[in-house]
Design a protein around this motif. Structure first.
Motif, PDB file in Angstrom:
ATOM      1  N   GLY A 136      48.441  23.252  30.386  1.00 19.80           N
ATOM      2  CA  GLY A 136      49.260  23.954  29.398  1.00 19.80           C
ATOM      3  C   GLY A 136      50.650  24.197  29.917  1.00 19.80           C
ATOM      4  N   ARG A 137      51.567  24.495  28.998  1.00 16.56           N
ATOM      5  CA  ARG A 137      52.963  24.684  29.374  1.00 16.56           C
ATOM      6  C   ARG A 137      53.402  26.149  29.294  1.00 16.56           C
ATOM      7  N   VAL A 138      52.492  27.031  28.904  1.00 18.73           N
ATOM      8  CA  VAL A 138      52.879  28.419  28.643  1.00 18.73           C
ATOM      9  C   VAL A 138      52.891  29.218  29.935  1.00 18.73           C
ATOM     10  N   ASN A 139      53.954  29.059  30.716  1.00 18.00           N
ATOM     11  CA  ASN A 139      54.128  29.788  31.971  1.00 18.00           C
ATOM     12  C   ASN A 139      52.931  29.644  32.914  1.00 18.00           C
ATOM     13  N   PHE A 140      52.128  28.607  32.672  1.00 14.95           N
ATOM     14  CA  PHE A 140      50.967  28.326  33.513  1.00 14.95           C
ATOM     15  C   PHE A 140      49.996  29.501  33.572  1.00 14.95           C
ATOM     16  N   LYS A 141      49.909  30.269  32.497  1.00 19.43           N
ATOM     17  CA  LYS A 141      48.982  31.405  32.443  1.00 19.43           C
ATOM     18  C   LYS A 141      47.842  31.092  31.490  1.00 19.43           C
ATOM     19  N   GLN A 142      46.661  31.565  31.852  1.00 16.16           N
ATOM     20  CA  GLN A 142      45.491  31.251  31.031  1.00 16.16           C
ATOM     21  C   GLN A 142      45.560  31.941  29.674  1.00 16.16           C
ATOM     22  N   LYS A 181      47.471  45.769  28.671  1.00 16.82           N
ATOM     23  CA  LYS A 181      48.056  45.170  29.877  1.00 16.82           C
ATOM     24  C   LYS A 181      48.742  43.846  29.559  1.00 16.82           C
ATOM     25  N   PRO A 182      49.961  43.654  30.057  1.00 12.71           N
ATOM     26  CA  PRO A 182      50.604  42.350  29.868  1.00 12.71           C
ATOM     27  C   PRO A 182      50.049  41.320  30.843  1.00 12.71           C
ATOM     28  N   SER A 183      50.188  40.060  30.498  1.00 10.30           N
ATOM     29  CA  SER A 183      49.806  38.987  31.406  1.00 10.30           C
ATOM     30  C   SER A 183      50.749  38.979  32.608  1.00 10.30           C
ATOM     31  N   GLY A 184      50.226  38.576  33.767  1.00 13.73           N
ATOM     32  CA  GLY A 184      51.061  38.465  34.964  1.00 13.73           C
ATOM     33  C   GLY A 184      51.103  39.721  35.808  1.00 13.73           C
ATOM     34  N   VAL A 185      50.329  40.748  35.452  1.00 12.17           N
ATOM     35  CA  VAL A 185      50.320  42.011  36.187  1.00 12.17           C
ATOM     36  C   VAL A 185      48.918  42.276  36.709  1.00 12.17           C
ATOM     37  N   LYS A 194      37.433  52.387  18.611  1.00 11.24           N
ATOM     38  CA  LYS A 194      37.750  50.956  18.591  1.00 11.24           C
ATOM     39  C   LYS A 194      39.245  50.785  18.832  1.00 11.24           C
ATOM     40  N   CYS A 195      39.587  50.013  19.841  1.00  9.49           N
ATOM     41  CA  CYS A 195      40.987  49.815  20.214  1.00  9.49           C
ATOM     42  C   CYS A 195      41.358  48.339  20.119  1.00  9.49           C
ATOM     43  N   LEU A 196      42.266  48.014  19.217  1.00  8.95           N
ATOM     44  CA  LEU A 196      42.781  46.657  19.107  1.00  8.95           C
ATOM     45  C   LEU A 196      44.050  46.520  19.945  1.00  8.95           C
ATOM     46  N   ALA A 197      44.083  45.498  20.772  1.00  9.19           N
ATOM     47  CA  ALA A 197      45.245  45.231  21.613  1.00  9.19           C
ATOM     48  C   ALA A 197      46.011  44.053  21.029  1.00  9.19           C
ATOM     49  N   PHE A 198      47.168  44.332  20.441  1.00  6.19           N
ATOM     50  CA  PHE A 198      47.959  43.272  19.822  1.00  6.19           C
ATOM     51  C   PHE A 198      48.844  42.601  20.871  1.00  6.19           C
ATOM     52  N   PRO A 199      49.037  41.291  20.751  1.00  6.81           N
ATOM     53  CA  PRO A 199      49.906  40.582  21.696  1.00  6.81           C
ATOM     54  C   PRO A 199      51.358  40.970  21.460  1.00  6.81           C
ATOM     55  N   PRO A 200      52.218  40.767  22.454  1.00  6.54           N
ATOM     56  CA  PRO A 200      53.639  41.071  22.250  1.00  6.54           C
ATOM     57  C   PRO A 200      54.237  40.192  21.161  1.00  6.54           C
ATOM     58  N   ALA A 211      47.185  64.081  37.735  1.00  4.36           N
ATOM     59  CA  ALA A 211      45.970  63.392  38.183  1.00  4.36           C
ATOM     60  C   ALA A 211      46.323  61.973  38.587  1.00  4.36           C
ATOM     61  N   THR A 212      45.364  61.294  39.200  1.00  6.60           N
ATOM     62  CA  THR A 212      45.511  59.882  39.536  1.00  6.60           C
ATOM     63  C   THR A 212      44.774  59.049  38.493  1.00  6.60           C
ATOM     64  N   PRO A 213      45.422  58.056  37.883  1.00  4.83           N
ATOM     65  CA  PRO A 213      44.718  57.220  36.892  1.00  4.83           C
ATOM     66  C   PRO A 213      43.581  56.441  37.536  1.00  4.83           C
ATOM     67  N   LYS A 214      42.433  56.444  36.873  1.00  2.00           N
ATOM     68  CA  LYS A 214      41.250  55.764  37.394  1.00  2.00           C
ATOM     69  C   LYS A 214      40.821  54.701  36.381  1.00  2.00           C
ATOM     70  N   TYR A 215      40.913  53.436  36.756  1.00  2.00           N
ATOM     71  CA  TYR A 215      40.553  52.370  35.826  1.00  2.00           C
ATOM     72  C   TYR A 215      39.036  52.237  35.753  1.00  2.00           C
ATOM     73  N   VAL A 216      38.517  52.033  34.548  1.00  2.00           N
ATOM     74  CA  VAL A 216      37.077  51.912  34.332  1.00  2.00           C
ATOM     75  C   VAL A 216      36.627  50.467  34.534  1.00  2.00           C
ATOM     76  N   HIS A 217      37.484  49.512  34.198  1.00  2.00           N
ATOM     77  CA  HIS A 217      37.189  48.092  34.371  1.00  2.00           C
ATOM     78  C   HIS A 217      38.510  47.393  34.657  1.00  2.00           C
ATOM     79  N   ARG A 218      38.444  46.133  35.030  1.00  2.00           N
ATOM     80  CA  ARG A 218      39.651  45.394  35.400  1.00  2.00           C
ATOM     81  C   ARG A 218      39.829  44.163  34.526  1.00  2.00           C
ATOM     82  N   LEU A 219      41.036  43.621  34.568  1.00  2.00           N
ATOM     83  CA  LEU A 219      41.321  42.306  33.992  1.00  2.00           C
ATOM     84  C   LEU A 219      42.039  41.492  35.061  1.00  2.00           C
ATOM     85  N   ASP A 220      41.820  40.174  35.051  1.00  2.00           N
ATOM     86  CA  ASP A 220      42.554  39.295  35.962  1.00  2.00           C
ATOM     87  C   ASP A 220      44.059  39.438  35.728  1.00  2.00           C
TER      88      ASP A 220
END
Length: 309
Positions: A262-268, A100-104, A287-293, A132-141
């Protein structure tokens, strides 16, 4: 576990450890199938042994038998699909892990919302013939990026939900926190409750729920006067990392709600970098690694690699 898909049906070769089990025990005790779903399977004869419909409580299976379950019957799409660039980390017939990208937002909070990750994954399902309908198992802010686990059918979401309750789904985060965090490794155990002065914010409160956060300092930046932390949640309270770090005097960089700057788009500066779980059907450790953009001002591929230290 030896498994495969056959059209709308899922095939499982009965392993030795299930020798002598009844179908009912497998459904109820091994896979924790909800009663409503059990009723549907029974009523529609959607569970068979060696292609025969059997009595669930009387029939005992033998090693090598073939259990068939109709898991992939087309289901209506219950959310509005909205095309989105979906970064798939892992996928099979049952599960999908997305970066998931930040801001969504993870999911819509109102029926009119269609720009969330769930809407984007729904469009991905449509494009790839997943009925089918996607069902999320957990959430992120909204402003937290990283790995989110989705289920593709009702049994998968039920089984994964049970694993989440048992805390066998492990989420590891990377974060930049203000200051030099000391000691360099520790556990924060402070109860978290609602902040009565704010509609969204949480706070450490004696009347809150137990919350436990494990952390380790990976490196320290003299230039930014900030610590790169590896964090693991033993509990999953709303805003848990943000509240705990703020309470210790080291709020997340960019997290204005909890005292960060911080100055980075005001995102945590918080990223769910590693998701580890046992596959509910194959029993493999995933094991799933999520690399940043590419070009992320907060985290790099090197930071993700540090998780293996």
């Amino acid at each position: 576990m030896e498994t495969k898909r056959d059209g709308e049906w899922f095939e499982v070769r009965i392993p030795e450890k299930w020798e002598g089990y009844t179908v009912h025990r497998i459904m109820e005790k091994e896979w924790h199938v909800p009663r409503k779903l059990m009723h549907r399977f029974r009523s529609n004869r959607e569970v068979t042994i060696n292609s025969d419909a059997v009595h669930w409580k009387d029939t005992k299976v033998t090693t090598g038998d073939t259990l068939h379950i109709r898991l992939f019957k087309p289901q209506p799409l219950e959310v509005t699909p909205a095309p989105m660039n979906i970064d798939v980390i892992y996928e099979d017939d049952h599960l999908l892990v997305v970066n998931k990208p930040s801001g969504v937002f993870t999911h819509p909070n109102r029926p009119s919302e269609t720009d969330t990750l769930v809407n984007g994954v729904a469009a991905y399902f449509q494009e790839n013939g997943i009925h089918a309908t996607p069902k999320y198992v957990h959430r992120l802010d909204r402003d937290t990026s990283g790995a989110i686990l989705f289920a593709k059918h009702d049994l998968a979401i039920a089984m994964l939900g049970k694993e989440l309750q048992k805390r066998t789904i492990k989420r590891t985060y990377l974060a930049w926190a203000h200051g030099k965090v000391e000691p360099e490794e520790g556990i924060i155990t402070k109860p978290i409750g609602k902040d009565l002065t704010h509609p969204v914010r949480r706070c450490v409160s004696s009347e809150g729920q137990y919350a436990e956060t494990h952390y380790k300092v990976m490196e320290y930046s003299e230039t930014d006067h900030a610590s790169l932390l590896k964090l693991h949640l033993q509990t999953g309270r709303t805003h848990q990392i943000r509240v705990h770090l703020s309470h210790t005097g080291h709020p997340l960089v960019g997290d204005k709600m909890y005292g960060g700057e911080g100055r980075v788009n005001f995102k945590q500066a918080l990223h769910a970098a590693l998701l580890t779980f046992v596959h509910p059907f194959t029993e493999e450790v995933i094991k799933c690694l999520a690399f940043p953009p590419s070009g992320s001002p907060l985290f790099s591929e090197r930071h993700i690699r540090l998780l293996n230290r």
